[in-house]
Structures are given as C-alpha cells and as structure tokens.
Design a protein around this motif. Sequence first.
Motif, PDB file in Angstrom:
ATOM      1  N   THR A   1       0.802  -1.010   0.126  1.00 20.50           N
ATOM      2  CA  THR A   1      -0.115  -0.033  -0.045  1.00 20.50           C
ATOM      3  C   THR A   1       0.767   1.087  -0.136  1.00 20.50           C
ATOM      4  OG1 THR A   1      -0.158   0.490   2.408  1.00 20.50           O
ATOM      5  CG2 THR A   1      -1.779  -1.124   1.313  1.00 20.50           C
TER       6      THR A   1
ATOM      7  N   LYS B   1      -7.961  -2.370   9.815  1.00 20.97           N
ATOM      8  CA  LYS B   1      -8.262  -2.071   8.449  1.00 20.97           C
ATOM      9  C   LYS B   1      -7.327  -1.037   7.810  1.00 20.97           C
ATOM     10  CE  LYS B   1     -13.233  -2.969   8.666  1.00 20.97           C
ATOM     11  NZ  LYS B   1     -13.089  -3.898   9.594  1.00 20.97           N
TER      12      LYS B   1
ATOM     13  N   LYS C   1      -6.390   0.414   3.742  1.00 18.96           N
ATOM     14  CA  LYS C   1      -7.064   0.438   2.329  1.00 18.96           C
ATOM     15  C   LYS C   1      -5.781  -0.089   1.429  1.00 18.96           C
ATOM     16  CE  LYS C   1      -8.590   3.404  -1.450  1.00 18.96           C
ATOM     17  NZ  LYS C   1      -9.119   4.775  -1.990  1.00 18.96           N
ATOM     18  N   GLY C   2      -6.466  -1.092   0.788  1.00 21.82           N
ATOM     19  CA  GLY C   2      -5.429  -1.938  -0.275  1.00 21.82           C
ATOM     20  C   GLY C   2      -4.946  -3.169   0.127  1.00 21.82           C
TER      21      GLY C   2
END
Length: 174
Positions: free
Chosen positions: A82, A167, A169-170
């Motif tokens: 990421t 969590k 993103k990616g």
Amino acid sequence: ESDVWCRKAPPAPEWAAPSPPPEAQEESSDRTSSLCSTLYSGCRYRGTQVSDERNYQVVVEFKHVDLDKSMVCGDITIKGLTDQYPELTTFFDAEIIGNEHSFRTEKWDASEQIDFSHWLRLNGFQDAGIDDKEFLRPGYKFDHRHSDYVFMRWKEHFLVPDHTIDKVKGASFA
C-alpha cells in the motif's frame, strides 16, 4: 481472508535465525525432527508473495510454535502493498494442517470450492502426494510429521505495532 502457505521442511535455510532449540537439533529418523529444525519459535523466513500480477517481498517471523497443538503465530511484513504503509507488518495466527486441523476451512465464509482452488494453487500440494479428489472429504488427515511439506491456514488480525488498526486500504486482513 486467510492466506494459505506451504513451506518445504528440510533443509533449514541458512538465514533462519536464531538457531533451533537444542531439542530440535537432536538426531532422529523421525520426520518430525526435520519439521522442528525448520519451524520453531523465533525463526524467520524471507520470500515472495504472489498476488494476481504483482509480487511482494515478505518476511515472516514465527513468534510461537506449538507443534503438539498444530498452531503457530507471528508477524508478517510485506513491502510495497500500500502507499499508506510502504512496509506493513501484521500479526497472524495459523493452523498447521494435520491431525488437529483439516484442509477444510469451515469458517470465515470459505466454501469447499474456495478451499479447493486455494490449496491446488500451491506447487507443493501435488508434490506432497495429496489426493486432490479426497483431501476435502470429512475425516481426511494429512500427516505433516512424515512429509517434506507443511501446510498452514493463516489469519492476519491487526497491524503491528498499532493493534488498534484493523483495516488498511489496499490490504486484506482482519
């Protein structure tokens, strides 16, 4: 989503550190000693995770290995996954496939078809002599103690060192 990894047991990689505990170094004709010499608390492995069209450099450190319970846990560090975290480390636990845990996931919404497709992607799966028509049937047991291969079902839980982040993103974990 869980990651399924396979690692051919012998020989121990030269860069694995620290040295296996003395009880793992004892001479024995039992294949379990080979597994113990390559999979133990504190060992590290470097490699490549292949995902779709991309390859990522990874380092896995096993923090705790319990061969009697067929469980391990540790950290996996992946580079370049990421933009937010160029180097991302997550904590995971894993089940060693064998007498305690079967190839059937039976959790995390994994279907028999998903299990089938994931396990068959591993190069070592066919080399280990596993019958691809039988391995998902109830009661099928894989004896990792007498194989050159160790199969595991991994579940990543959270980001290290900040366990409150579950969590990113990616990235698919937790």
